[in-house]
Every structure is written in C-alpha cells, then in structure tokens.
Design an enzyme around this catalytic site. Structure first.
Site, mmCIF file in Angstrom:
data_model
loop_
_atom_site.group_PDB
_atom_site.id
_atom_site.type_symbol
_atom_site.label_atom_id
_atom_site.label_comp_id
_atom_site.label_asym_id
_atom_site.label_seq_id
_atom_site.Cartn_x
_atom_site.Cartn_y
_atom_site.Cartn_z
ATOM 1 N N ARG A 86 -7.144 98.129 140.208
ATOM 2 C CA ARG A 86 -5.704 98.363 140.188
ATOM 3 C C ARG A 86 -5.239 98.987 141.490
ATOM 4 N NH1 ARG A 86 -2.913 98.678 134.835
ATOM 5 N NH2 ARG A 86 -4.484 97.951 133.403
ATOM 6 N N ASP A 146 9.944 94.232 128.458
ATOM 7 C CA ASP A 146 9.130 94.820 127.389
ATOM 8 C C ASP A 146 9.953 94.905 126.094
ATOM 9 O OD1 ASP A 146 6.999 95.125 129.152
ATOM 10 O OD2 ASP A 146 7.684 97.088 129.829
ATOM 11 N N ARG A 149 10.274 91.503 124.463
ATOM 12 C CA ARG A 149 9.034 91.151 123.745
ATOM 13 C C ARG A 149 9.005 91.853 122.391
ATOM 14 N NH1 ARG A 149 5.321 91.425 129.233
ATOM 15 N NH2 ARG A 149 5.497 89.189 129.679
ATOM 16 N N HIS A 173 5.809 100.656 133.228
ATOM 17 C CA HIS A 173 5.477 99.289 132.834
ATOM 18 C C HIS A 173 3.956 99.180 132.804
ATOM 19 C CE1 HIS A 173 5.810 95.063 132.281
ATOM 20 N NE2 HIS A 173 5.252 94.760 133.426
HETATM 21 P P1 A3D Z 1 3.413 84.196 142.326
HETATM 22 O O1 A3D Z 1 3.751 82.946 141.601
HETATM 23 O O2 A3D Z 1 2.062 84.363 142.935
HETATM 24 O O3 A3D Z 1 4.517 84.406 143.473
HETATM 25 C C1 A3D Z 1 4.455 85.398 144.437
HETATM 26 C C2 A3D Z 1 5.058 84.836 145.713
HETATM 27 O O4 A3D Z 1 5.155 85.889 146.672
HETATM 28 C C3 A3D Z 1 4.207 83.729 146.355
HETATM 29 O O5 A3D Z 1 4.958 82.549 146.504
HETATM 30 C C4 A3D Z 1 3.808 84.327 147.704
HETATM 31 O O6 A3D Z 1 3.717 83.355 148.739
HETATM 32 C C5 A3D Z 1 4.949 85.298 147.939
HETATM 33 N N1 A3D Z 1 4.636 86.325 148.946
HETATM 34 C C6 A3D Z 1 3.472 87.015 149.109
HETATM 35 N N2 A3D Z 1 3.590 87.859 150.139
HETATM 36 C C7 A3D Z 1 4.837 87.703 150.650
HETATM 37 C C8 A3D Z 1 5.555 88.299 151.709
HETATM 38 N N3 A3D Z 1 4.993 89.224 152.485
HETATM 39 N N4 A3D Z 1 6.814 87.902 151.940
HETATM 40 C C9 A3D Z 1 7.398 86.952 151.174
HETATM 41 N N5 A3D Z 1 6.770 86.351 150.131
HETATM 42 C C10 A3D Z 1 5.512 86.722 149.877
HETATM 43 O O7 A3D Z 1 3.600 85.476 141.380
HETATM 44 P P2 A3D Z 1 4.708 85.654 140.223
HETATM 45 O O8 A3D Z 1 5.993 85.082 140.715
HETATM 46 O O9 A3D Z 1 4.151 85.223 138.916
HETATM 47 O O10 A3D Z 1 4.811 87.247 140.173
HETATM 48 C C11 A3D Z 1 5.371 87.938 141.253
HETATM 49 C C12 A3D Z 1 5.215 89.455 141.072
HETATM 50 O O11 A3D Z 1 5.987 89.887 139.961
HETATM 51 C C13 A3D Z 1 3.769 89.910 140.777
HETATM 52 O O12 A3D Z 1 3.535 91.146 141.443
HETATM 53 C C14 A3D Z 1 3.781 90.135 139.274
HETATM 54 O O13 A3D Z 1 2.802 91.061 138.857
HETATM 55 C C15 A3D Z 1 5.177 90.687 139.101
HETATM 56 N N6 A3D Z 1 5.725 90.594 137.730
HETATM 57 C C16 A3D Z 1 6.252 91.729 137.211
HETATM 58 C C17 A3D Z 1 6.785 91.711 135.944
HETATM 59 C C18 A3D Z 1 7.372 92.956 135.364
HETATM 60 O O14 A3D Z 1 7.781 92.982 134.237
HETATM 61 C C19 A3D Z 1 7.433 94.150 136.196
HETATM 62 C C20 A3D Z 1 6.763 90.525 135.186
HETATM 63 C C21 A3D Z 1 6.242 89.377 135.772
HETATM 64 C C22 A3D Z 1 5.717 89.422 137.067
#
Ligand code: A3D
Length: 315
Positions: A86, A146, A149, A173
C-alpha cells in the site's frame, strides 16, 4: 462550465462521458499516454448527434487545454501491481497527483478540485497542500460511492427501491469506512426497525468489501461505472449550485473533534465547492469509529510526509 478530467482511463473516460452526455459541462480530457485522451474525446464527441447533446469534449496530453476550467477531476494514477505494498502505491500515486495539481493549478487557478485517485484521503491532502487552496475547493470523492453501494445492498435485501434508502457512509475510503446506521432510513423509517443487527452487519461488511468484490470479478482493473456516476453527481451539484448534502472527503478543522485530516464527512456541495461541513450528532460508537478511521488516514499521511518531506513544492 468547463471541467478538466485528468486520466482518460476507466474512471476518467466514463466520468467525461457522464458529464457531457448528462449535459452538465464541457470537458477537456487529458492523459499522459499519447493519443489516449484525444482518441476517447473524439469518440465521445462523435456520439453526440446520436445521444443528443451539444456539449464540447476535447482531449490531449498537455495542460494548456485545461486553462480556465471551473472544476478539475483527478483520476490519474497507477493501479496496484502484484507485490506492491500500500505504501508503494501511495508513493507512486501521491507523486503523480502532486505534479498534476501543480500543472493544472497554474492554468486554472480558480478551479475546484475533485480528487479520485487512491489512496483517496491522502491524495486529497496532497492536492490541498500543493495548491494551497482552502478546503472548500479541494475534495475527494469516495463517500458518495460507498454510500451508493450500501443503499444498493439494503434495497436488494428489502426488495425496495435504492432511491428510497437514505444513508451516509463517512470516514476514510477503505477498511475503516463508517456506515452511519443511526441515521439510515427507508423513506424515513429507521433501517434498524426493518433489518436485524446481523443483517445490517452483513450489508456493512459487503459495503466495506464493495471495491474488492468488483476487482475479484473483473480480474483486471477496478470499479468505474459507479465511481464515475458519483463524480458526475458531485460535478453537477457544483455546476448547478444545488446545495446537495453529500459525504465528501475534506480537511477537518475541528468538526467531529478532528483536525488537519481529510476524511469523508457530510458537506453542502454548491457553486463554492464543499461550502460547509455539516456536523451530525452521532452516537458514541459511531464517533469512535470515525476517530479510528481518522487515525488510519493520519498514519498514511505521515508515511507520505516521511517519504516525501514536508515541503509541497518538492513533492
Ligand atoms: P486506469 O483505467 O488505470 O486509468 C488511470 C489513467 O491515468 C491511465 O489512463 C493512465 O495513463 C493515467 N495516468 C497515469 N499517470 C498519469 C499522469 N502523470 N498524468 C496523466 N494521466 C496519467 O484506472 P481507473 O480509471 O480505474 O482508476 C483511476 C484511479 O481512481 C485509481 O487510483 C483508482 O484506485 C481510483 N479510484 C478511486 C475510487 C474511489 O472511490 C476513491 C473509485 C474507483 C477508482
């Protein structure tokens, strides 16, 4: 209203879709991967005549396109890789979020920031420190998801509409989130009258595991439809100055007996951002759970400060 969505991955692209197709705002989508944001924006723009909206969506790799944004949503980050602790993930994502916050803030100094990248309450803290903005203008999305859900699982158990389940999940979270059962109702009828303690506990546990359950099924990637819907709801509340009461991660300044920690609490969401933290009277055991959750977030924030130092300019 112009919204910049940083990160054109699953959450970011779905957010962008909901915001333009929901006629909430124009969107600029940005990603570090060449062509990704531009391609997804182009695809979404071409859906407009079919869906029927006249919002503008563009994409790119640079931050000039974010100039003048009213709201900035940060979803950019790396997923947790096998073998990554983590803390490793925290170090990688907090750094990404810090550099993005700096770049966007330079061209959109009046924006309200909505952070989504995990670990959520720490990245929200990072964005606030890097931009130096007041807490009204930097918030993290997690509580709405949350809560959604929890409401869904209650509705399935009772065979009723999830829209009639009124509830709030507060705290950090993660494993320490705090579903507020003392105030949860079905159209005003306390859930404690409709479900046994065991049934409620099972729902609370499934809510805590809500993200992991989706990850297990998808095998690669994590949830994004519900997270994106929650972000779009926050953006809509800001865009239309709706004054919605929603659980959002903001820095506490004495409310609930907590200070200097970002945590999910009820806030009024409007044109000014997280305009006001609402203090709800909680029974002792729920307040204690909120404090436990705050300690867990504070420990993660301390870990970040140990790794990166205390000067946000160097993050
Ligand atoms: P993903 O589909 O991997 O998308 C992340 C994007 O970020 C990718 O397209 C990367 O290319 C881009 N990226 C990485 N570094 C950079 C940068 N420096 N500048 C610009 N773009 C960049 O992930 P996701 O869309 O599924 O999730 C994104 C984030 O949201 C993750 O950290 C998840 O853990 C988080 N998340 C949080 C929640 C909450 O409820 C808090 C829920 C769902 C996802």
């Amino acid at each position: 209203m112009k919204v910049t969505v940083v990160g054109a991955g699953n959450v970011g692209a779905t957010c962008a879709q909901r915001i333009v197709e929901g006629d909430i705002a124009d969107v600029y989508l940005v990603d570090v991967v060449e062509g990704l944001a531009e391609g997804k924006a182009l695809d979404l723009a071409q859906a407009a005549p079919i869906v029927g909206h006249s919002r503008r969506i563009t994409g790119g790799q640079d931050y000039e396109g974010a100039a003048g944004s009213d709201v900035v949503v940060i979803t950019a980050g790396k997923p947790r890789q096998p073998g990554m602790s983590r803390e490793d993930l925290l170090a990688v994502n907090a750094k990404i979020v810090a550099s993005i916050a700096r770049e966007v803030f330079a061209v959109a100094p009046d924006a309200i920031f909505v952070v989504v990248t995990n670990p959520l309450d720490v990245t929200t803290h990072v964005v606030q420190r890097v931009t130096g903005l007041p807490r009204t203008r930097v918030m993290g999305m997690a509580g709405l998801l949350d809560t959604a859900r929890f409401r869904t699982f209650v509705a399935w158990r009772l065979g009723c509409s999830a829209e009639d389940v009124s509830a709030m999940v507060l705290g950090g979270h993660g494993d320490t989130m705090v579903p507020i059962l003392s105030h949860a109702t079905l159209s005003g009828v306390p859930l404690t009258q409709l479900l046994s303690a065991e049934e409620l506990e099972a729902i609370v546990q499934r809510t805590r595991d809500g993200g992991a359950e989706v990850v297990r099924l998808l095998k690669t990637g994590s949830a994004y439809y519900a997270p994106a819907a929650a972000v779009a709801e926050m953006v809509a509340a800001i865009a239309a100055d709706e004054k919605r009461l929603a659980p959002v991660s903001v820095e506490l300044q004495g409310e609930y007996g907590l200070k200097d920690v970002c945590l999910g609490v009820p806030v009024i969401l409007g044109a000014g951002g997280a305009e006001r933290v609402v203090e709800v009277a909680l029974p002792d055991h729920e307040l204690e759970a909120l404090h436990r959750s705050a300690r867990a977030v504070a420990e993660a924030v301390e870990a970040w400060h140990r790794m990166a130092g205390d000067d946000p300019a160097a993050w």
